[in-house]
Design an enzyme around this catalytic site. Sequence first.
Site, PDB file in Angstrom:
ATOM      1  N   GLU A 246       0.848  -1.198   0.000  1.00  0.00           N
ATOM      2  CA  GLU A 246       0.000   0.000   0.000  1.00  0.00           C
ATOM      3  C   GLU A 246       0.880   1.243   0.000  1.00  0.00           C
ATOM      4  O   GLU A 246       2.106   1.134   0.117  1.00  0.00           O
ATOM      5  CB  GLU A 246      -0.934  -0.021   1.222  1.00  0.00           C
ATOM      6  CG  GLU A 246      -1.946  -1.159   1.144  1.00  0.00           C
ATOM      7  CD  GLU A 246      -2.809  -1.318   2.381  1.00  0.00           C
ATOM      8  OE1 GLU A 246      -2.935  -0.361   3.152  1.00  0.00           O
ATOM      9  OE2 GLU A 246      -3.345  -2.412   2.565  1.00  0.00           O
TER      10      GLU A 246
ATOM     11  N   HIS B 297      -8.923   9.259   3.148  1.00  0.00           N
ATOM     12  CA  HIS B 297      -8.513   8.164   2.263  1.00  0.00           C
ATOM     13  C   HIS B 297      -8.701   8.637   0.831  1.00  0.00           C
ATOM     14  O   HIS B 297      -9.754   9.170   0.484  1.00  0.00           O
ATOM     15  CB  HIS B 297      -9.347   6.916   2.536  1.00  0.00           C
ATOM     16  CG  HIS B 297      -8.740   5.679   1.940  1.00  0.00           C
ATOM     17  ND1 HIS B 297      -8.663   5.469   0.585  1.00  0.00           N
ATOM     18  CD2 HIS B 297      -8.153   4.602   2.519  1.00  0.00           C
ATOM     19  CE1 HIS B 297      -8.058   4.313   0.356  1.00  0.00           C
ATOM     20  NE2 HIS B 297      -7.743   3.769   1.513  1.00  0.00           N
TER      21      HIS B 297
ATOM     22  N   ARG C  45      -0.456   8.580   1.858  1.00  0.00           N
ATOM     23  CA  ARG C  45      -1.850   8.961   1.655  1.00  0.00           C
ATOM     24  C   ARG C  45      -2.110  10.462   1.613  1.00  0.00           C
ATOM     25  O   ARG C  45      -2.941  10.942   0.852  1.00  0.00           O
ATOM     26  CB  ARG C  45      -2.649   8.385   2.822  1.00  0.00           C
ATOM     27  CG  ARG C  45      -3.774   7.573   2.377  1.00  0.00           C
ATOM     28  CD  ARG C  45      -4.349   6.847   3.517  1.00  0.00           C
ATOM     29  NE  ARG C  45      -4.288   5.435   3.228  1.00  0.00           N
ATOM     30  CZ  ARG C  45      -4.780   4.512   4.021  1.00  0.00           C
ATOM     31  NH1 ARG C  45      -5.330   4.844   5.157  1.00  0.00           N
ATOM     32  NH2 ARG C  45      -4.726   3.254   3.676  1.00  0.00           N
TER      33      ARG C  45
ATOM     34  N   HIS D 254     -11.253   9.430   6.958  1.00  0.00           N
ATOM     35  CA  HIS D 254     -10.994   7.995   7.140  1.00  0.00           C
ATOM     36  C   HIS D 254     -10.444   7.645   8.521  1.00  0.00           C
ATOM     37  O   HIS D 254     -10.861   6.659   9.123  1.00  0.00           O
ATOM     38  CB  HIS D 254     -10.000   7.569   6.057  1.00  0.00           C
ATOM     39  CG  HIS D 254      -9.636   6.124   6.071  1.00  0.00           C
ATOM     40  ND1 HIS D 254     -10.562   5.122   5.858  1.00  0.00           N
ATOM     41  CD2 HIS D 254      -8.440   5.499   6.255  1.00  0.00           C
ATOM     42  CE1 HIS D 254      -9.957   3.946   5.906  1.00  0.00           C
ATOM     43  NE2 HIS D 254      -8.677   4.148   6.162  1.00  0.00           N
TER      44      HIS D 254
ATOM     45  N   ARG E 201      -0.693   8.756   9.206  1.00  0.00           N
ATOM     46  CA  ARG E 201      -0.516   7.315   9.451  1.00  0.00           C
ATOM     47  C   ARG E 201      -0.114   6.575   8.177  1.00  0.00           C
ATOM     48  O   ARG E 201      -0.710   6.774   7.116  1.00  0.00           O
ATOM     49  CB  ARG E 201      -1.826   6.730   9.977  1.00  0.00           C
ATOM     50  CG  ARG E 201      -1.811   5.228  10.131  1.00  0.00           C
ATOM     51  CD  ARG E 201      -3.129   4.735  10.654  1.00  0.00           C
ATOM     52  NE  ARG E 201      -4.197   4.942   9.698  1.00  0.00           N
ATOM     53  CZ  ARG E 201      -4.728   3.981   8.948  1.00  0.00           C
ATOM     54  NH1 ARG E 201      -4.265   2.749   9.023  1.00  0.00           N
ATOM     55  NH2 ARG E 201      -5.720   4.253   8.122  1.00  0.00           N
TER      56      ARG E 201
HETATM   57  P1  FAD Z   1     -13.363   0.407  16.503  1.00  0.00           P
HETATM   58  O1  FAD Z   1     -13.084  -0.854  15.817  1.00  0.00           O
HETATM   59  O2  FAD Z   1     -13.950   1.489  15.710  1.00  0.00           O
HETATM   60  O3  FAD Z   1     -14.321   0.114  17.737  1.00  0.00           O
HETATM   61  C1  FAD Z   1     -14.878   1.173  18.470  1.00  0.00           C
HETATM   62  C2  FAD Z   1     -15.840   0.608  19.488  1.00  0.00           C
HETATM   63  O4  FAD Z   1     -16.156   1.598  20.447  1.00  0.00           O
HETATM   64  C3  FAD Z   1     -17.170   0.159  18.902  1.00  0.00           C
HETATM   65  O5  FAD Z   1     -17.529  -1.045  19.507  1.00  0.00           O
HETATM   66  C4  FAD Z   1     -18.151   1.243  19.353  1.00  0.00           C
HETATM   67  O6  FAD Z   1     -19.477   0.821  19.507  1.00  0.00           O
HETATM   68  C5  FAD Z   1     -17.559   1.588  20.690  1.00  0.00           C
HETATM   69  N1  FAD Z   1     -17.951   2.910  21.187  1.00  0.00           N
HETATM   70  C6  FAD Z   1     -17.634   4.118  20.690  1.00  0.00           C
HETATM   71  N2  FAD Z   1     -18.202   5.096  21.429  1.00  0.00           N
HETATM   72  C7  FAD Z   1     -18.888   4.477  22.424  1.00  0.00           C
HETATM   73  C8  FAD Z   1     -19.698   4.920  23.500  1.00  0.00           C
HETATM   74  N3  FAD Z   1     -19.944   6.224  23.719  1.00  0.00           N
HETATM   75  N4  FAD Z   1     -20.252   4.000  24.314  1.00  0.00           N
HETATM   76  C9  FAD Z   1     -20.052   2.678  24.103  1.00  0.00           C
HETATM   77  N5  FAD Z   1     -19.307   2.201  23.099  1.00  0.00           N
HETATM   78  C10 FAD Z   1     -18.729   3.086  22.281  1.00  0.00           C
HETATM   79  N6  FAD Z   1      -6.568  -0.017   9.408  1.00  0.00           N
HETATM   80  C11 FAD Z   1      -5.581  -0.873   9.077  1.00  0.00           C
HETATM   81  O7  FAD Z   1      -4.605  -1.003   9.804  1.00  0.00           O
HETATM   82  N7  FAD Z   1      -5.689  -1.612   7.939  1.00  0.00           N
HETATM   83  C12 FAD Z   1      -6.737  -1.532   7.096  1.00  0.00           C
HETATM   84  O8  FAD Z   1      -6.802  -2.224   6.095  1.00  0.00           O
HETATM   85  C13 FAD Z   1      -7.770  -0.604   7.402  1.00  0.00           C
HETATM   86  N8  FAD Z   1      -8.827  -0.446   6.576  1.00  0.00           N
HETATM   87  C14 FAD Z   1      -9.853   0.372   6.962  1.00  0.00           C
HETATM   88  C15 FAD Z   1     -10.991   0.464   6.164  1.00  0.00           C
HETATM   89  C16 FAD Z   1     -12.086   1.205   6.575  1.00  0.00           C
HETATM   90  C17 FAD Z   1     -13.298   1.293   5.701  1.00  0.00           C
HETATM   91  C18 FAD Z   1     -12.032   1.890   7.816  1.00  0.00           C
HETATM   92  C19 FAD Z   1     -13.200   2.685   8.287  1.00  0.00           C
HETATM   93  C20 FAD Z   1     -10.894   1.829   8.601  1.00  0.00           C
HETATM   94  C21 FAD Z   1      -9.799   1.078   8.182  1.00  0.00           C
HETATM   95  N9  FAD Z   1      -8.654   0.981   8.964  1.00  0.00           N
HETATM   96  C22 FAD Z   1      -7.650   0.125   8.610  1.00  0.00           C
HETATM   97  C23 FAD Z   1      -8.584   1.641  10.270  1.00  0.00           C
HETATM   98  C24 FAD Z   1      -8.923   0.605  11.360  1.00  0.00           C
HETATM   99  O9  FAD Z   1      -9.948  -0.239  10.902  1.00  0.00           O
HETATM  100  C25 FAD Z   1      -9.362   1.266  12.634  1.00  0.00           C
HETATM  101  O10 FAD Z   1      -8.473   2.287  12.988  1.00  0.00           O
HETATM  102  C26 FAD Z   1      -9.391   0.260  13.780  1.00  0.00           C
HETATM  103  O11 FAD Z   1     -10.147  -0.850  13.409  1.00  0.00           O
HETATM  104  C27 FAD Z   1      -9.960   0.900  15.026  1.00  0.00           C
HETATM  105  O12 FAD Z   1     -10.143  -0.091  15.986  1.00  0.00           O
HETATM  106  P2  FAD Z   1     -10.618   0.317  17.437  1.00  0.00           P
HETATM  107  O13 FAD Z   1     -10.733  -0.952  18.211  1.00  0.00           O
HETATM  108  O14 FAD Z   1      -9.762   1.384  17.956  1.00  0.00           O
HETATM  109  O15 FAD Z   1     -12.059   0.979  17.217  1.00  0.00           O
HETATM  110  C1  SIN Z   2      -7.230   0.388   2.740  1.00  0.00           C
HETATM  111  O1  SIN Z   2      -7.483  -0.797   2.592  1.00  0.00           O
HETATM  112  O2  SIN Z   2      -6.953   1.158   1.827  1.00  0.00           O
HETATM  113  C2  SIN Z   2      -7.272   0.946   4.126  1.00  0.00           C
HETATM  114  C3  SIN Z   2      -5.987   0.709   4.789  1.00  0.00           C
HETATM  115  C4  SIN Z   2      -5.824   1.569   5.996  1.00  0.00           C
HETATM  116  O3  SIN Z   2      -6.607   2.484   6.244  1.00  0.00           O
HETATM  117  O4  SIN Z   2      -4.847   1.346   6.706  1.00  0.00           O
END
Ligand code: FAD
Ligand code: SIN
Length: 532
Positions: free
Chosen positions: A115, A243, A291, A352, A387
């Site tokens: 990537e 993104h 990015r 993103h 990032r």
């Molecule tokens: P999340 O997985 O977002 O979980 C947040 C949790 O907090 C949820 O359960 C939510 O309900 C809870 N929550 C929030 N507020 C409250 C509240 N007030 N009360 C109770 N619960 C609450 N990263 C990579 O490294 N590689 C990738 O390929 C990649 N692709 C991506 C593609 C997309 C479309 C997106 C959107 C993101 C991508 N990312 C990628 C980024 C990555 O997915 C996220 O940064 C990561 O998954 C965040 O994980 P997290 O556990 O911190 O939060």
């Molecule tokens: C993607 O698949 O392009 C998302 C990867 C990322 O946000 O790290």
Amino acid sequence: MYTDFLVIGSGIAGLTYALKVARHFPDRQVTVLTKSQEDETNTKYAQGGVAVVNDLEHDSFERHVEDTLVAGDGLCNEEIVKLVVQEGPERVREIITWGARFDRDALGQFSRGREGGHSRHRVLHHKDSTGREMERALLEAVHQQPNIQVLTHCFVVDLITQHHLGYLVTKSTPDITCFGVYVLNLQTRQIEKLLAPITLLATGGCGRVYRTTTNPAIATGDGVAMVYRAKGRIENMEFIQFHPTALYQPGKGGSTFLISEAVRGEGAILRNHAGEAFMARYDPRKELAPRDIVARAIDSEMKRTGTEYVYLDCSAIPEEHFQSHFPNIYEKCRQLNLDLRHDWIPVAPAAHYSCGGIKTDAWGRTSICRLYACGECASTGLHGANRLASNSLLEAMVFAHRCYLDSVHLIQQPFTLPDVPDWDAAGTTEPREMILITQSLKELQQVMSDYVGIVRSNTRLQRAMRRLDLLFEETEALYESTILSPQLCELRNMITVGYLIVKCAMFRKESRGLHFNTDYPEKSRIVQNIVL
Ligand code: FAD
Ligand code: SIN
């Protein structure tokens, strides 16, 4: 209610931490709260994969460190980068033992994608639904752990600190301590208190602050807003990553479908409306530049040509290869009658990822005692000003582990929870008009997208701040007088997050990484984090 370990969020960060503390202390109770269904998280939507060094013949830790530092544009904490890169492989092995599957080639070796910003192929993936697979594996492991309870549809409203005991708490109060949270139970509509000696925030990102985002509806920056209200430290919120290639669908605001950067890693090319492959004019790394550079290049092409999108030409990728590597993207395009052998995908940048957030140290400790943060809501120092792709799932796992290691010591220290009063809803009444909330949300998203997007200026930031002030005032009045709803709480949180983004952007008198201000187009020689 009482629990030994309180985890807010059921994405990769929260679930990894919950599993670790629960297995270490089988006699202690771990409670995971989540405001929606248990798997409705940013994690579930991750496509590209996890960046990790697992082939020392073709890659090295030093290269991954260097790529992260280059993408971060001078603002990464090098010590943190090194530890994440070095501890990453062990965390990936661990989640594999918990059941997560990553694609392998015919010889059984991990298949590695590439990537933007990566000098090597090092992104492990599960087709184009890596996050869904990791979330599935984690939830299955969590369900088998008897001392973890996952409470869904529980909206955390605020952290409980000395403020709720009647003390004046300011940013300079020493030893602000978290005793748990107030939770809006969405089934009973009651606000309950849940007390705990240790709380972990893993509340994810804040993409919904913008009109168009790759993030699902849960990404409203609640954790960041709660810590700010509790007088904890927040860092570098100006670095919102757009993104480059979200699917362009006219008139469709809110969540938009992502076309993974891994597609460009396989050879897809960005073209403008004249059909020109324009990236070479912006950066020698072309489609695989970091990015911030690709998103800005697209933004500039769109402005130059007066269009709302550019194209992603995937015709160089054999159809069979595309279909097997990116089945979901392929299917989405098929539904839109796009034949990728000759049709180009319309794409535009979308909000993103939040690179800044709740400031933590190397063990995930926030500035508030007994409160950890990890995952997207945290600012650990890994990402700096931008990032590197696929570094965030990695960061979440590494820091969940570090929070766990530190919690093991903390939980064993003597500590008595104080008497905490129940939530006081006296004098509040049912909200009469939801339009007051929905319209303010639209205004917020409009202001943030138009004035605080990929390109900013002093005037735009000042205008945004004035409008946010008004929205803040109106929403606080509503918050004080009405019975709470998740919509109102989210709006309040998003206004706070918008304010933090604008405030940090105003303090940064330079252009660096994801923050570009036309009034200060150069990088400053003084490299600093903005901490509020
Ligand atoms: P999340 O997985 O977002 O979980 C947040 C949790 O907090 C949820 O359960 C939510 O309900 C809870 N929550 C929030 N507020 C409250 C509240 N007030 N009360 C109770 N619960 C609450 N990263 C990579 O490294 N590689 C990738 O390929 C990649 N692709 C991506 C593609 C997309 C479309 C997106 C959107 C993101 C991508 N990312 C990628 C980024 C990555 O997915 C996220 O940064 C990561 O998954 C965040 O994980 P997290 O556990 O911190 O939060
Ligand atoms: C993607 O698949 O392009 C998302 C990867 C990322 O946000 O790290």
